[in-house]
Scaffold this motif. Structure first.
Motif, short mmCIF file in Angstrom:
data_model
loop_
_atom_site.label_atom_id
_atom_site.label_comp_id
_atom_site.label_asym_id
_atom_site.label_seq_id
_atom_site.Cartn_x
_atom_site.Cartn_y
_atom_site.Cartn_z
N ALA A 1 6.56 97.91 -27.32
CA ALA A 1 7.51 97.85 -26.21
C ALA A 1 7.85 96.40 -25.85
O ALA A 1 9.02 96.06 -25.60
CB ALA A 1 6.94 98.58 -25.00
N ARG A 2 6.82 95.53 -25.85
CA ARG A 2 7.09 94.12 -25.55
C ARG A 2 7.99 93.50 -26.63
O ARG A 2 8.92 92.75 -26.31
CB ARG A 2 5.77 93.34 -25.47
N GLU B 1 20.88 90.31 -26.29
CA GLU B 1 21.79 90.24 -25.15
C GLU B 1 22.17 88.80 -24.84
O GLU B 1 23.32 88.50 -24.51
CB GLU B 1 21.13 90.89 -23.93
N ARG C 1 10.14 95.08 -28.51
CA ARG C 1 11.49 95.63 -28.36
C ARG C 1 12.24 94.95 -27.21
O ARG C 1 13.44 94.63 -27.33
CB ARG C 1 11.40 97.14 -28.13
N LEU C 2 11.55 94.75 -26.10
CA LEU C 2 12.20 94.10 -24.97
C LEU C 2 12.59 92.66 -25.30
O LEU C 2 13.68 92.21 -24.93
CB LEU C 2 11.27 94.13 -23.75
N ARG C 3 11.69 91.95 -26.00
CA ARG C 3 12.04 90.58 -26.38
C ARG C 3 13.25 90.57 -27.31
O ARG C 3 14.14 89.72 -27.18
CB ARG C 3 10.84 89.92 -27.06
N SER C 4 13.28 91.50 -28.26
CA SER C 4 14.42 91.55 -29.19
C SER C 4 15.71 91.88 -28.47
O SER C 4 16.75 91.26 -28.72
CB SER C 4 14.12 92.60 -30.28
N GLN C 5 15.65 92.86 -27.56
CA GLN C 5 16.84 93.20 -26.80
C GLN C 5 17.31 92.04 -25.93
O GLN C 5 18.52 91.79 -25.81
CB GLN C 5 16.56 94.44 -25.94
N ALA C 6 16.35 91.33 -25.35
CA ALA C 6 16.72 90.19 -24.51
C ALA C 6 17.39 89.10 -25.35
O ALA C 6 18.39 88.50 -24.94
CB ALA C 6 15.49 89.64 -23.80
#
Length: 283
Positions: free
Chosen positions: A144-145, A155, A147-152
């Motif tokens: 999850a971390r 973006e 994925r969030l870093r990749s999405q950030a």
């Protein structure tokens, strides 16, 4: 795993019982016959050991008795008190005897720790399941971390690209507007000049004598002419007849909504107020 807590408790119990019996024999042996001192020492150790055995039996059955526990701690405190009293009355070795006076209480505490371990002990299968669950939770958290870093990061890249493109478009629009404004000012100054009007008149007079050609500025932006309304407005009588014809075209007669839909589908035009008034007159 069970031996890691039970062996220290057993060893401490044996040492404290031997020490208590030895101290009673040494201390009371000078005042009373040694068989009496032996009975006293064995009584203290026997009571301590009996209450401990009964506590272990209750623990194996999943029960607990506060009275038995209190009696066991009482025997332990008596043994400790005997050791402390002997240490205080000993000649030349008070510190050494006080250093071992805590052994009965320590043995009782070790049995308490062992009992708590038994109450919370789990099987190997349960421990493996818990370890698997915790590992799975850690894996999911790590994924999850990531994925969030990749999405950030994605973006951030998208916003940077959009911002750059928007700035480029804004610069082009500003440059275009500046160029158009200059051209518009030139056209306006040319149109307003007196010499320009005379020149246009002199050029077009041979073609259209007596006519000064109008020269308007071009319209900035697309325009579409609005078509004129065609067809004459229906009179009330004609509207009533048309409404009655459509309304009675089917059996049973059509409702107002159905009639209005067919009226407009046929290409007729009338305001909603006139059409409803005609409906009321014929219906």
């Amino acid at each position: 795993m069970r031996t890691k807590t039970v062996l220290p408790a057993v060893a401490m119990t044996a040492v404290s019982m031997v020490l208590t019996l030895a101290v009673v024999l040494l201390w009371l042996g000078t005042a009373v016959p040694w068989p009496v001192a032996l009975v006293v020492g064995l009584g203290i150790d026997g009571g301590w050991l009996a209450t401990l055995a009964y506590e272990r039996r209750l623990a194996a059955q999943g029960d607990h008795s506060a009275v038995v526990t209190g009696v066991g701690w009482g025997f332990g405190l008596i043994a400790t008190g005997v050791l402390v009293a002997h240490a205080l009355t000993a000649d030349g070795s008070t510190g050494a005897w006080l250093a071992v006076a805590w052994l009965p209480v320590a043995a009782k505490a070790l049995w308490l720790v062992h009992g708590l371990w038994e109450q919370t002990a789990l099987t190997a299968g349960a421990l493996d399941a818990i370890q698997g669950i915790r590992q799975e939770a850690r894996d999911e958290a790590a994924v999850a971390r990531a994925r969030l870093r990749s999405q950030a990061a994605t973006e951030e890249t998208r916003l940077a690209a959009v911002t750059t493109s928007g700035a480029r478009v804004a610069r082009v629009q500003a440059s275009t507007a500046k160029t158009l404004s200059k051209a518009w000012a030139t056209l306006e100054s040319t149109r307003a000049g007196t010499d320009t009007g005379r020149a246009l008149t002199s050029v077009t007079a041979p073609v259209t004598p007596g006519v000064t050609p109008p020269w308007e500025l071009p319209v900035w932006g697309p325009t579409e002419p609005v078509p004129a309304l065609e067809g004459a407005q229906l009179t009330d009588a004609a509207l009533d007849a048309l409404v009655e014809e459509i309304r009675t075209s089917e059996t049973p007669a059509l409702s107002y909504r159905e009639m209005a839909a067919r009226f407009r589908a046929a290409g007729h035009a009338a305001s909603e107020v006139r059409l409803r008034a005609a409906w009321k007159r014929v219906a």
